[in-house]
Motif scaffolding. Structure first.
Motif: not given
Length: 302
Positions: A172-173, A175-176, A178
């Motif tokens: 999840t992190t 995917r944050s 860019d």
């Protein structure tokens, strides 16, 4: 003089950090040590030590030669002492090391010696504290993540094994972040992510950032906990990102609970050292050193 004698002299210089200390340990003159070193360097066509105020500083060829010959030479020496009196399998060795490495690698590696009659007392802690304990006579052997400074005289360090570091986060992190910005400006792309560290000085993390990104991390620090296993748990729980030895992170990476946040062409490494007090080591300590080096040959980078 045999080539084996030249290698033994080289190893004394390498471990003790000066020609003077090596000469005292070998009970020969310093000019004799210098002559033997010059002969070995001539045979190898390589400079093995640079002279400085800190003593004899090993060159890359010296590090490589030491890695190749230390274990065989120690094994030959051990055969003369251990078989004679059996003391290598007796007595007590006081070992200092980090808790994570101790639990995952050192205890399994040394268990056969303990089964054979050796008593092992282990102290867990940070490298500088353990090195101080060694210098003060409270420990016999330390597995250290740093080479002893010149201020800690009387200690001898030998490269042991390399740790390979990885920057990890939860999926999840990850995917944050860019990805385009990460490729162009990784320092800025990662700056919003909190860091989990095992020390206020951020030693592993700072080294990774400087090596890969050229600067200290500007990130906020969300948690400091002096155990890399707890750092790993915190990262999996989503508390922040961190840099960990690959041997600790691999199970979580394989399970998918963590991802590599940053990929490098050459993974950053940190050398671990086996550190003892200068001078001839008792047979029991030499036996522990030999066992650890022999096991490290099967590990590769951790």
């Amino acid at each position: 003089m045999s080539d084996l004698d030249l290698l033994a002299t080289f190893l004394e210089i390498y471990r003790r950090g000066s020609l003077t200390a090596a000469a005292a340990a070998l009970n020969i003159s310093q000019p004799a040590v210098s002559g033997q070193l010059a002969r070995l360097e001539g045979q190898m066509n390589a400079v093995l030590f640079e002279r400085s105020r800190r003593g004899a500083v090993p060159t890359p060829p010296a590090h490589e030669l030491a890695r190749r010959i230390a274990s065989p030479l120690d094994q030959l020496r051990g055969a003369l002492t251990q078989d004679a009196d059996g003391q290598a399998h007796q007595g007590t060795v006081r070992l200092g090391a980090a808790g994570e490495l101790t639990a995952s690698r050192l205890v399994p590696a040394l268990a056969p010696l303990v089964s054979g009659g050796l008593s092992l007392h282990i102290t867990l802690g940070l490298a500088q504290d353990l090195l101080t304990g060694l210098a003060d006579g409270e420990l016999d052997l330390v597995v250290s993540s740093v080479r002893p400074s010149a201020g800690k005289r009387g200690l001898t360090a030998m490269p042991f094994v390399d740790e390979e570091f990885v920057l990890v986060a939860t999926p999840t992190t990850a995917r944050s972040v860019d990805r385009d910005r990460l490729a162009e400006d990784p320092l800025a792309a990662l700056a919003h992510l909190p860091i989990v560290a095992y020390s206020r000085e951020l030693p592993i993390i700072r080294r990774y950032w400087r090596s890969e990104f050229g600067r200290r991390p500007p990130n906020p620090v969300s948690m400091i906990v002096p155990d890399l296993r707890a750092v790993l748990t915190a990262v999996i729980a989503g508390v922040g990102i961190s840099v960990l030895p690959r041997y600790l992170a691999d199970p979580a990476l394989a399970a998918g609970s963590l991802e590599l946040l940053h990929h490098t062409q050459i993974q950053p490494l940190n050398t671990l050292y086996l550190v003892t007090r200068s001078g001839p080591a008792p047979a029991s300590i030499a036996r522990v050193q030999h066992q650890l080096r022999r096991q490290a040959e099967t590990w590769g980078p951790l």
